[in-house]
Design an enzyme around this catalytic site. Structure first.
Site, mmCIF file in Angstrom:
data_model
loop_
_atom_site.group_PDB
_atom_site.id
_atom_site.type_symbol
_atom_site.label_atom_id
_atom_site.label_comp_id
_atom_site.label_asym_id
_atom_site.label_seq_id
_atom_site.Cartn_x
_atom_site.Cartn_y
_atom_site.Cartn_z
ATOM 1 N N ILE A 10 -64.815 -38.954 69.228
ATOM 2 C CA ILE A 10 -63.604 -38.812 70.043
ATOM 3 C C ILE A 10 -63.192 -40.182 70.574
ATOM 4 O O ILE A 10 -63.885 -40.754 71.411
ATOM 5 C CB ILE A 10 -63.830 -37.819 71.193
ATOM 6 C CG1 ILE A 10 -64.104 -36.437 70.582
ATOM 7 C CG2 ILE A 10 -62.638 -37.752 72.131
ATOM 8 C CD1 ILE A 10 -64.967 -35.585 71.417
ATOM 9 N N ARG B 288 -84.188 -35.623 84.261
ATOM 10 C CA ARG B 288 -84.849 -36.564 85.174
ATOM 11 C C ARG B 288 -83.817 -37.067 86.174
ATOM 12 O O ARG B 288 -82.645 -36.743 86.069
ATOM 13 C CB ARG B 288 -85.356 -37.762 84.375
ATOM 14 C CG ARG B 288 -84.219 -38.365 83.551
ATOM 15 C CD ARG B 288 -84.544 -39.680 82.926
ATOM 16 N NE ARG B 288 -83.629 -39.999 81.844
ATOM 17 C CZ ARG B 288 -82.435 -40.537 81.981
ATOM 18 N NH1 ARG B 288 -81.968 -40.797 83.185
ATOM 19 N NH2 ARG B 288 -81.666 -40.797 80.948
ATOM 20 N N LYS C 150 -68.290 -35.307 65.329
ATOM 21 C CA LYS C 150 -66.922 -35.810 65.412
ATOM 22 C C LYS C 150 -66.854 -36.882 66.487
ATOM 23 O O LYS C 150 -67.434 -36.739 67.560
ATOM 24 C CB LYS C 150 -65.989 -34.652 65.764
ATOM 25 C CG LYS C 150 -64.520 -35.012 65.635
ATOM 26 C CD LYS C 150 -63.649 -33.772 65.705
ATOM 27 C CE LYS C 150 -62.195 -34.167 65.742
ATOM 28 N NZ LYS C 150 -61.824 -34.972 64.548
ATOM 29 N N GLY D 193 -78.423 -44.141 73.581
ATOM 30 C CA GLY D 193 -77.333 -44.735 72.815
ATOM 31 C C GLY D 193 -77.780 -45.668 71.703
ATOM 32 O O GLY D 193 -76.968 -46.310 71.048
ATOM 33 N N LYS E 7 -74.647 -48.008 80.574
ATOM 34 C CA LYS E 7 -73.708 -47.960 81.688
ATOM 35 C C LYS E 7 -73.871 -49.205 82.553
ATOM 36 O O LYS E 7 -74.997 -49.642 82.788
ATOM 37 C CB LYS E 7 -73.985 -46.716 82.537
ATOM 38 C CG LYS E 7 -73.827 -45.412 81.766
ATOM 39 C CD LYS E 7 -74.540 -44.257 82.456
ATOM 40 C CE LYS E 7 -74.503 -43.015 81.573
ATOM 41 N NZ LYS E 7 -75.446 -41.971 82.058
ATOM 42 N N VAL F 72 -80.370 -43.380 86.824
ATOM 43 C CA VAL F 72 -80.173 -44.660 87.505
ATOM 44 C C VAL F 72 -79.044 -44.541 88.534
ATOM 45 O O VAL F 72 -79.165 -45.005 89.668
ATOM 46 C CB VAL F 72 -79.821 -45.765 86.473
ATOM 47 C CG1 VAL F 72 -79.533 -47.085 87.185
ATOM 48 C CG2 VAL F 72 -80.926 -45.937 85.441
ATOM 49 N N LYS G 228 -75.995 -40.324 64.689
ATOM 50 C CA LYS G 228 -77.039 -40.603 65.690
ATOM 51 C C LYS G 228 -78.401 -40.232 65.132
ATOM 52 O O LYS G 228 -78.499 -39.373 64.267
ATOM 53 C CB LYS G 228 -76.889 -39.724 66.934
ATOM 54 C CG LYS G 228 -75.583 -39.658 67.607
ATOM 55 C CD LYS G 228 -75.701 -38.619 68.729
ATOM 56 C CE LYS G 228 -74.468 -38.621 69.594
ATOM 57 N NZ LYS G 228 -74.581 -37.658 70.692
#
Lengths: 79, 458
Positions: free
Chosen positions: B201, B290, B199, B163, B234, B293, B156
């Site tokens: 998952i 914050r 790692k 994401g 999402k 959504v 990342k």
């Protein structure tokens, strides 16, 4: 008669792949059909604009980061 | 101090949501907007509106100076940042405070701490919250460390969020090239090429805990499961998660409270976890400082008004509830209605809403930014609304969702509603046997099952 490359989407037009990089194409550059000439950002997703003819870039009709509408001419190619 | 006039530095459905919460509290509202949003629903609903710049977000909703100037000129004494845009920008929160205004959210130091992934992990660890094994991959020994962590690993951007730019690497051979690419991408996107490796998952669920703090006390408002994601965004959220037993649920929520308490958290926040259903282990991902959504699913099962609560807290009030006052009732689902064509690889689709039919009834709530003839602009994210459903149990919520989706009609542009009608026919979704990769895998072979509204026989 110059060939016009149009935006297929409304949004923000970028001439560069990212702010620190040089433009995809400059006036006078030769282009092949399918070459990426810019990016249109629409709703936070980025879409390549490809040359729809081969030839030489004769003019840009919009500036970098300018707002464009669907169907608007972005660039002209001298075939 | 109590807030008397609130400037909303956001747009779309969340701006409308904030205005309604403020109004309920007797607070005057000023809606900041770009020139492209002069006619949006939030502008129509607010007491006042101020234009802060041209359509491009960098020159309007991300222009902190313009936002603060608008607040000062309109006599506002507080700014609500919503989600996205400036909501987790510590520098902005600081400037707001320096201008003598209230930032509706935690202070700049907390935002900065939680926004820094490795700092946040340290805090989580110190508060006793389990974390995924990981390391900063700036050193030459990154490959060796990745080997020790064990493949697959996830790379990342340290400065990233939402994401974006995440890569999963299965073996040592791919690691070096992927790490280098991720770093240059991070440099280009965030101006910071630092990458972080952890790692991976497999088949994990995304479960998060809503918390509220007033700087003295912290309570949790239960968890939400948000495992159905596309491109790490999402699309479907629910509360509670049916994947947890009560013992694990208690641990997850207690950990969230412990972390928030350890930083004297003030405002609404969310602690996000990955949950491994096979081992019943959970791991801290990050804390969002914050409103999220998907906050309405929590409101539907608890009866709380999270947005009103965060405004009250920012105004200096104590939490209106203690932990024992928060009770949980039934199941809630939320689906995101985006201006995207799910039958055409989710192509975004700005356009004019030529007709609108909004579902209503028991347990049905639609938080949205729509009205007839509204021209959805191309400059911002594609979220049009959130269809939120409550039922006495999950089965009833699913039934109500199906009915509500049949009623919902947004003419003039495609939206993601047909995706959810298709998902409701899937056993895995009905039984919540999903994980964060489930939807993408399903889409590969099943996007033909998403029936365009025009193809549904009336």
């Amino acid at each position: 008669m110059a060939h016009e490359v149009k935006s297929h989407l409304p949004g923000t037009f970028y001439r560069r792949p990212s702010p620190d990089e040089p433009p995809f194409k400059e006036v006078g550059d030769s282009v092949a059909e399918g070459d990426v000439i810019g990016i249109v950002e629409v709703m936070k997703s980025f879409h390549h604009v490809k040359a729809t003819a081969a030839g030489k870039v004769s003019a840009f009709k919009v500036e970098n980061e300018e707002i464009v509408s669907a169907g608007q001419t972005l660039m002209e190619i001298e075939e | 101090m109590t807030i008397s006039t609130l400037l909303i530095a956001n747009r779309g459905e969340i701006a409308v949501r904030v205005i309604r919460a403020a109004r309920k509290l007797g607070i005057k509202t000023v809606q900041a907007h770009s020139s492209a949003d002069a006619d949006m629903l939030a502008v129509r609903e607010a007491d006042e509106a101020v234009e802060i710049g041209p359509p491009q977000p960098a020159r309007s909703y991300l222009n902190g100076e313009a936002v603060i100037k608008a607040a000062l000129q309109s006599g506002a004494d507080a700014i609500h940042p919503g989600y996205g845009f400036l909501s987790e920008n510590a520098g902005f929160a600081e400037s707001v405070a320096n201008a003598g205004l209230v930032f509706v959210g935690p202070d700049a130091a907390t935002i900065r701490m939680m926004g820094d992934k490795s700092e946040a992990r340290k805090r989580a660890q110190a508060a006793g919250v389990p974390i995924v094994e990981g390391f900063d991959a700036s050193g030459d020994d990154a490959l060796e460390q990745a080997g020790k962590t064990g493949f697959p690993v996830m790379i990342k951007a340290s400065a990233g969020g939402g994401g974006r730019g995440i890569r999963i690497v299965d073996n040592a051979n791919d690691f070096k090239t992927q790490a280098a690419e991720a770093s240059s991408e991070a440099q280009a996107a965030f101006g910071d090429g630092t990458i972080y490796v952890e790692k991976f998952i497999p088949a994990a669920r995304h479960i998060e805990v809503q918390i509220l703090g007033d700087g003295r006390n912290v309570v949790h408002c239960g968890e939400r499961e948000c495992s159905l994601q596309r491109r790490r965004q999402k699309v479907w959220e629910e509360a509670p998660s049916t994947a947890l037993n009560s013992e694990t649920r208690k641990k997850l929520c207690d950990c969230a409270v412990a972390l928030a308490r350890s930083v004297n958290y003030k405002g609404a926040g969310t602690i996000e976890y990955l949950y491994d259903g096979r081992t019943e282990e959970f791991y801290f991902i990050e804390m969002n400082t914050r409103i999220q959504v998907e906050h309405p699913v929590t409101e539907m099962v608890t009866g709380l008004d999270l947005v009103a609560e965060m405004i009250r807290i920012a105004g200096g009030a104590d939490l209106s509830v203690g932990q024992d006052d928060i009770t949980f009732n039934g199941n809630a689902l939320e689906v995101r209605i985006n201006a995207e064509d799910p039958a055409n690889d989710f192509m975004p689709f700005p356009g004019v809403v030529s007709g609108l039919r909004i579902p209503s009834g028991d347990g049905v709530r639609f938080d949205h930014t729509l009205f007839e003839n509204y021209a959805v602009p191309p400059f911002y994210d594609s979220l049009l609304g959130k269809l939120v459903i409550h039922g006495e149990n999950r089965r009833q919520a699913l039934e109500r969702l199906e009915k509500a989706l049949a009623v919902l009609k947004i003419d003039g542009l495609p939206c993601t509603a047909p995706l959810f009608s298709a998902l409701l026919r899937e056993t895995d979704v009905r039984e919540n046997a999903v994980h964060t990769e489930w939807l993408e895998q399903w889409l590969v072979n099943n996007s033909g099952k998403i029936i365009k509204e025009s193809e549904v026989s009336a």
